[in-house]
Structure formats: C-alpha cells, structure tokens
Write a protein that holds these residues in place. Structure first.
Motif, PDB file in Angstrom:
ATOM      1  N   GLN A 243       0.748  -1.564   0.064  1.00 51.76           N
ATOM      2  CA  GLN A 243      -0.051  -0.124   0.073  1.00 51.76           C
ATOM      3  C   GLN A 243       0.933   1.259   0.123  1.00 51.76           C
ATOM      4  O   GLN A 243       2.016   1.234   0.384  1.00 51.76           O
ATOM      5  CB  GLN A 243      -1.420   0.127   1.003  1.00 51.76           C
ATOM      6  N   GLU A 244       0.222   2.200  -0.301  1.00 47.00           N
ATOM      7  CA  GLU A 244       1.028   4.047  -0.274  1.00 47.00           C
ATOM      8  C   GLU A 244       1.697   4.139   0.831  1.00 47.00           C
ATOM      9  O   GLU A 244       2.617   4.536   0.839  1.00 47.00           O
ATOM     10  CB  GLU A 244       0.525   5.051   0.018  1.00 47.00           C
ATOM     11  N   ASP A 245       1.296   3.606   2.151  1.00 47.83           N
ATOM     12  CA  ASP A 245       2.032   3.250   3.216  1.00 47.83           C
ATOM     13  C   ASP A 245       2.877   2.740   3.745  1.00 47.83           C
ATOM     14  O   ASP A 245       3.267   2.381   4.889  1.00 47.83           O
ATOM     15  CB  ASP A 245       1.203   4.180   4.287  1.00 47.83           C
ATOM     16  N   SER A 246       3.096   1.415   3.569  1.00 50.92           N
ATOM     17  CA  SER A 246       3.863   0.015   3.369  1.00 50.92           C
ATOM     18  C   SER A 246       5.056   0.499   3.736  1.00 50.92           C
ATOM     19  O   SER A 246       5.846   1.685   2.300  1.00 50.92           O
ATOM     20  CB  SER A 246       3.231  -1.237   2.694  1.00 50.92           C
ATOM     21  N   SER A 247       5.853   0.137   4.412  1.00 55.35           N
ATOM     22  CA  SER A 247       7.105  -0.057   4.528  1.00 55.35           C
ATOM     23  C   SER A 247       8.072  -0.778   3.507  1.00 55.35           C
ATOM     24  O   SER A 247       7.939  -1.891   3.860  1.00 55.35           O
ATOM     25  CB  SER A 247       7.859   0.166   5.828  1.00 55.35           C
ATOM     26  N   ILE A 248       9.126  -0.187   2.995  1.00 58.53           N
ATOM     27  CA  ILE A 248       9.617  -1.173   1.480  1.00 58.53           C
ATOM     28  C   ILE A 248      10.849  -1.118   2.255  1.00 58.53           C
ATOM     29  O   ILE A 248      11.739   0.656   2.030  1.00 58.53           O
ATOM     30  CB  ILE A 248       9.366  -0.476   0.164  1.00 58.53           C
ATOM     31  N   LYS A 249      11.599  -2.331   2.131  1.00 61.33           N
ATOM     32  CA  LYS A 249      13.226  -2.252   2.424  1.00 61.33           C
ATOM     33  C   LYS A 249      14.085  -2.289   1.012  1.00 61.33           C
ATOM     34  O   LYS A 249      13.422  -2.517   0.030  1.00 61.33           O
ATOM     35  CB  LYS A 249      13.303  -3.917   3.327  1.00 61.33           C
ATOM     36  N   LEU A 250      15.176  -1.539   1.384  1.00 61.54           N
ATOM     37  CA  LEU A 250      15.677  -0.983   0.178  1.00 61.54           C
ATOM     38  C   LEU A 250      17.290  -0.892   0.255  1.00 61.54           C
ATOM     39  O   LEU A 250      17.755  -0.903   1.600  1.00 61.54           O
ATOM     40  CB  LEU A 250      15.485   0.149  -0.289  1.00 61.54           C
ATOM     41  N   ASN A 251      18.122  -1.618  -0.765  1.00 60.51           N
ATOM     42  CA  ASN A 251      19.655  -1.277  -0.165  1.00 60.51           C
ATOM     43  C   ASN A 251      20.055   0.103  -0.859  1.00 60.51           C
ATOM     44  O   ASN A 251      19.355   0.582  -2.025  1.00 60.51           O
ATOM     45  CB  ASN A 251      20.003  -2.237  -1.146  1.00 60.51           C
ATOM     46  N   PHE A 252      20.891   1.258  -0.786  1.00 61.16           N
ATOM     47  CA  PHE A 252      20.994   1.965  -0.001  1.00 61.16           C
ATOM     48  C   PHE A 252      22.367   2.423  -0.968  1.00 61.16           C
ATOM     49  O   PHE A 252      23.253   2.473   0.336  1.00 61.16           O
ATOM     50  CB  PHE A 252      20.271   3.223   0.719  1.00 61.16           C
ATOM     51  N   PRO A 253      22.675   2.567  -1.628  1.00 60.53           N
ATOM     52  CA  PRO A 253      24.111   2.344  -2.589  1.00 60.53           C
ATOM     53  C   PRO A 253      25.100   3.902  -2.179  1.00 60.53           C
ATOM     54  O   PRO A 253      24.780   4.375  -2.631  1.00 60.53           O
ATOM     55  CB  PRO A 253      24.493   2.133  -3.915  1.00 60.53           C
ATOM     56  N   ILE A 254      25.873   3.920  -1.124  1.00 59.82           N
ATOM     57  CA  ILE A 254      26.481   5.203  -0.659  1.00 59.82           C
ATOM     58  C   ILE A 254      27.922   5.118  -1.474  1.00 59.82           C
ATOM     59  O   ILE A 254      28.828   3.723  -0.921  1.00 59.82           O
ATOM     60  CB  ILE A 254      26.417   5.039   0.557  1.00 59.82           C
TER      61      ILE A 254
END
Length: 264
Positions: A243-254
């Motif tokens: 849903q719009e407010d569902s938390s989505i786990k991402l990989n953030f490459p820095i």
C-alpha cells in the motif's frame, strides 16, 4: 549545462526536498570520523547543504557547522540548529578563511561542482591535519524483487533518462571521476557503503519528484503527461500487496571520497 547553472533545477522542488530526500545512515558519519581522526572537532563546512540534511547530523559532532548553499529557495527550508550557520555560497568560493576548517563535507552534490577549483578551495580552507568527506548515492534497489528494481531503473534511465544533465554520469560512476589530482591530499580513499533504507511507496514517488531530471522533464512538457502516476502504478504492481504507506526495504548504495590535508 555548466555547473554554475544547476541551481535553478531545484527551485520547483524546494518544498518537497526536505520531506522526501533520504537521510544518511549513522554508519556513514561514524566511518568519516573514524577515518579522519581529527585533532579537534570545532568547525565543519557542509558544501551545497540543500536544506541541511547532512548539516544537522554533523552539528551533533562538531562545535560549529557552516552550511553553504547556492540556491536561496533551498535555504528557505533549511532545518535550524543553534550551532549551524546557513548562508549562500559556492563550492568553488566558500568564503571561509584560509586554514579554518577541520572537516569539509558535501553530500550528493560533487557532480555539480567545477572540480579543479573546488579541490583547490578544499585544500585552502582545511586546517593542517583536517579532512574531507564527499559522498553521493546511486539508485536504490529492492532486494529480492527484480521487477520493482527494474521499474525504478526504467524511470531513471528511460522515462527521465534524456532529461538528466551530462554530469549525472559522475553519479553513475560513483564519483570515481571526481577524485582530486594526485599529490593534493594525503591518504585519499574511495569507499562504497551499502546501507539498508526503508521508505513507503509514497516516499519513493516523492523522492523521484525531487530529481533534477523530473524538474527538467516538467519544463519540457508543461502540459503533461506527468510520468509519476504511471510510475507509481507500475511500482505498486511490482510490489504485490504493498500500500502507499507500506514500508519497503531498500538497498541504499552510498559512495564516499575521503582525504586529508597533511599536518605541518
């Protein structure tokens, strides 16, 4: 586009910038200070601060932060703190005195700078024994969901691909082509840091709305169509059940460039 002409790209998104741009992990700041081993943590200069996303965290670690930004509209939304001084200024002419800064930092902005004068300015203003940390990030990925990652990739490289500045290639190259000339600084390192990040679908779409390529797209197509609704629908389809407010786990490459000014 010259580096000096980039600031207007972020005029339209100034209000959304602080709401949707991702913050940087504590691990990044810990890594920077562990590397720097500064004799003191009095003055930090944050270059191209935007709305102070990095400056606020740096202010927890330094007695004083000077945060400069060439875009006045961004500064109107800057996050205040007692020990942060915000002002207009450029990467190539910071206005800081010679040998007055313990750490120079810059987040997701180096690709816009005129690199040779920028590095000369960093060397001029750093105290002997001082350090710099220049970092950026590439497109996030959705671990375990190739379809969602592909939706993000298409938005960046196909739908908005023609609307990026040529300088975007410096981000895609993880700033490897931004390194200072040999001999300018000591112990220069290029570090990759993968970091987990959780965003909602609404936040991801909001983040895309702050991209310079989206701003350029909108200027080229003032009467539409807006690509964001279709992007959101494709992302929702790929993230089955989200849903719009569902938390989505991402990989953030820095990626980070680190270096030091030799102590005399």
């Amino acid at each position: 586009m010259s580096a000096g002409g980039y600031t207007s790209l972020f005029d339209d998104q100034a209000a959304a910038y602080s709401q949707f741009r991702p913050t940087y992990p504590q691990d990044l700041y810990d890594l920077v200070l562990e590397y720097a081993q500064l004799p003191q943590q009095q003055v930090c200069l944050d270059i191209a601060t935007g709305q102070g996303q990095a400056a606020v965290e740096l202010a927890k670690r330094f007695e004083r932060v000077v945060a400069i930004e060439p875009n006045a509209k961004q500064l109107q939304h800057a996050v205040p703190a007692e020990n942060i001084t915000y002002r207009e200024g450029s990467a190539e002419a910071s206005g800081m005195p010679d040998a007055s800064v313990d750490l120079v930092a810059s987040a997701q902005a180096c690709h816009w700078f005129e690199l040779e004068p920028f590095w000369e300015e960093v060397r001029r203003i750093l105290l002997p024994g001082g350090a710099f940390a220049v970092w950026g990030y590439d497109l996030v990925q959705v671990p375990g969901n190739a379809a969602a990652t592909q939706v993000l990739w298409r938005m960046e490289n196909v739908t908005l691909g023609p609307y990026w500045s040529d300088r975007r290639k410096l981000v895609s190259g993880h700033y490897r082509d931004c390194l200072p000339k040999d001999g300018m600084f000591a112990d220069v390192k290029h570090v990759e840091l993968g970091s987990p990040l959780s965003l909602t679908m609404q936040q991801i779409v909001g983040w895309v709305s702050t991209w310079s390529s989206y701003s350029t797209y909108k200027r080229h197509h003032p009467d539409g169509p807006d690509p964001l609704p279709a992007f959101q629908q494709e992302l929702a389809t790929a993230l089955i059940g989200a849903q719009e407010d569902s938390s989505i786990k991402l990989n953030f490459p820095i990626f980070i460039i680190l270096g030091k000014k030799l102590a005399k």
